[in-house]
Motif scaffolding. Structure first.
Motif, mmCIF file in Angstrom:
data_model
loop_
_atom_site.group_PDB
_atom_site.id
_atom_site.type_symbol
_atom_site.label_atom_id
_atom_site.label_comp_id
_atom_site.label_asym_id
_atom_site.label_seq_id
_atom_site.Cartn_x
_atom_site.Cartn_y
_atom_site.Cartn_z
ATOM 1 N N CYS A 1 1.997 -9.842 -5.051
ATOM 2 C CA CYS A 1 0.914 -8.765 -5.059
ATOM 3 C C CYS A 1 0.709 -8.176 -3.740
ATOM 4 O O CYS A 1 0.752 -6.684 -3.549
ATOM 5 C CB CYS A 1 -0.151 -9.137 -5.370
ATOM 6 S SG CYS A 1 -0.285 -9.865 -7.212
ATOM 7 N N GLY A 2 0.895 -8.732 -2.458
ATOM 8 C CA GLY A 2 1.014 -8.093 -1.185
ATOM 9 C C GLY A 2 1.935 -7.348 -0.974
ATOM 10 O O GLY A 2 2.053 -6.328 -0.256
ATOM 11 N N LEU A 3 3.232 -7.628 -1.560
ATOM 12 C CA LEU A 3 4.494 -6.711 -1.286
ATOM 13 C C LEU A 3 4.332 -5.261 -1.944
ATOM 14 O O LEU A 3 4.474 -4.124 -1.526
ATOM 15 C CB LEU A 3 5.633 -7.567 -1.875
ATOM 16 C CG LEU A 3 6.830 -6.753 -1.978
ATOM 17 C CD1 LEU A 3 7.569 -6.088 -0.391
ATOM 18 C CD2 LEU A 3 7.958 -7.415 -2.312
ATOM 19 N N PHE A 4 3.724 -5.727 -3.318
ATOM 20 C CA PHE A 4 3.698 -4.370 -4.168
ATOM 21 C C PHE A 4 2.513 -3.531 -3.329
ATOM 22 O O PHE A 4 2.752 -2.176 -3.352
ATOM 23 C CB PHE A 4 3.177 -4.710 -5.602
ATOM 24 C CG PHE A 4 4.257 -5.384 -6.298
ATOM 25 C CD1 PHE A 4 5.373 -5.293 -6.080
ATOM 26 C CD2 PHE A 4 3.733 -6.342 -7.277
ATOM 27 C CE1 PHE A 4 6.374 -6.196 -6.786
ATOM 28 C CE2 PHE A 4 4.717 -7.250 -7.972
ATOM 29 C CZ PHE A 4 5.906 -6.963 -7.680
ATOM 30 N N ALA A 5 1.343 -4.105 -2.891
ATOM 31 C CA ALA A 5 0.467 -3.423 -2.136
ATOM 32 C C ALA A 5 0.956 -2.617 -1.112
ATOM 33 O O ALA A 5 0.614 -1.512 -0.606
ATOM 34 C CB ALA A 5 -0.763 -4.096 -1.902
ATOM 35 N N ALA A 6 1.716 -3.065 -0.285
ATOM 36 C CA ALA A 6 2.324 -2.599 1.276
ATOM 37 C C ALA A 6 3.160 -1.264 0.843
ATOM 38 O O ALA A 6 3.202 -0.393 1.607
ATOM 39 C CB ALA A 6 3.178 -3.717 1.726
ATOM 40 N N PHE A 7 3.704 -1.186 -0.378
ATOM 41 C CA PHE A 7 4.278 -0.007 -0.590
ATOM 42 C C PHE A 7 3.430 1.030 -1.299
ATOM 43 O O PHE A 7 4.180 2.218 -1.770
ATOM 44 C CB PHE A 7 5.631 -0.209 -1.572
ATOM 45 C CG PHE A 7 6.711 -0.831 -0.950
ATOM 46 C CD1 PHE A 7 7.708 -0.165 -0.221
ATOM 47 C CD2 PHE A 7 6.639 -2.286 -0.606
ATOM 48 C CE1 PHE A 7 8.617 -0.795 0.291
ATOM 49 C CE2 PHE A 7 7.759 -2.937 -0.035
ATOM 50 C CZ PHE A 7 8.769 -1.880 0.477
#
Length: 301
Positions: A163-169
């Motif tokens: 979820c943090g990865l998806f949010a970073a983009f």
């Protein structure tokens, strides 16, 4: 010479329509927000520290028997993966750019839009997807947590990182970006519950030294992990701090959460016989002669 009034009207109309409109906003090229010399040097420093830590941890593993190397191997894998991810980031192979636009409002001229392209280190999320479950295995096995609770903690951890990865983009001010961040925080609360509540109940059945040690190292880990979403919100989330500050902040946290955690765990683990489980069977001996298949053997009728 007498000029007719109609001729003046025609001339004025022609003059008023022959001038092209002057643009009020000049397009500007994208602004790149990326690591500078300080950030790049920091990445290389962490590469060296993770490499040295991995070698030292592997050396500590060889000092004990195979039956007692569980914590040593898990911890060594943590710093090894961190070394590889930081090497990818330092060499530029684990990075990409995410575009976002900031709109500035003006009173007398149209709004201006500036495009930014910020450097995002996706290798860091690959690192966390592998290392944080390994770190959780260290803590949950130390506490003696059940297999079901360990599975829940590890799954929640993977969900948190993804979820943090998806949010970073996502875009800086997009609600979807912060929606992903909220889901990551909820997953983190599940991890906190497993370590703080179920973990404390599980370790209560062990001796006083083990209980005290688990309380200290689990509390230390949770405090460090709470700082990660704060840094994320200031860096990839809100774009408040620059990439150099982001690299330095994550570097400090990664060193505290991985090598420092690992050496603390193993030095204490080796000095306390109660936290040194001896794993026999497949872990140390492999599949024995019993039950193995032999080529050419005939089954009895």
């Amino acid at each position: 010479m007498i000029v007719h009034p109609d001729m003046l009207k025609t001339t004025a109309a022609t003059a008023s329509t022959s001038v092209a409109p002057i643009p009020t906003v000049i397009p500007t090229p994208p602004t790149y927000v990326e690591a500078g010399d300080v950030g790049k040097r920091t990445l290389w420093v962490v590469v060296v520290l993770m490499a040295i830590s991995s070698i030292a941890l592997y050396a500590m593993a060889f000092r004990v028997t195979v039956q007692k190397r569980l914590f040593h191997i898990l911890t060594s894998f943590i710093t090894t993966v961190a070394f590889l991810s930081y090497f990818a980031m330092a060499t530029g192979d684990g990075t990409t750019f995410v575009s976002y636009t900031i709109t500035e409002q003006h009173k007398k001229i149209p709004d201006t839009h500036q495009e930014y392209r910020r450097e995002v280190y996706w290798a860091r999320y690959v690192d966390w997807t592998i290392t944080t479950p390994l770190l959780l295995l260290d803590l949950t096995l130390l506490a003696g947590l059940s297999g079901a609770n360990i599975l829940v903690a590890v799954f929640a951890d993977v969900v948190m990182v993804l979820c943090g990865l998806f949010a970073a983009f996502g875009q800086a001010h997009d609600s979807k970006k912060w929606g992903w961040f909220v889901w990551a925080c909820i997953a983190f609360l599940v991890i906190v519950y497993q370590l703080a509540v179920n973990g404390r109940e599980a370790v209560a059945n062990k001796d006083s030294k083990t209980k005290a040690f688990y309380a200290s190292i689990a509390g230390y880990t949770l405090i460090i992990w709470v700082l990660y979403p704060i840094v994320w919100g200031l860096a990839e989330g809100g774009h408040v701090i620059n990439v150099n500050s982001e690299i330095i902040a994550y570097a400090v946290l990664d060193i505290l959460a991985k090598p420092v955690f690992g050496f603390w765990l193993l030095f204490t683990h080796d000095s306390m016989s109660s936290t040194s489980p001896s794993l026999e069977g497949f872990w140390s001996q492999g599949f024995g002669s019993q039950g193995t298949l032999r080529v050419g053997d005939d089954s009895e009728a």
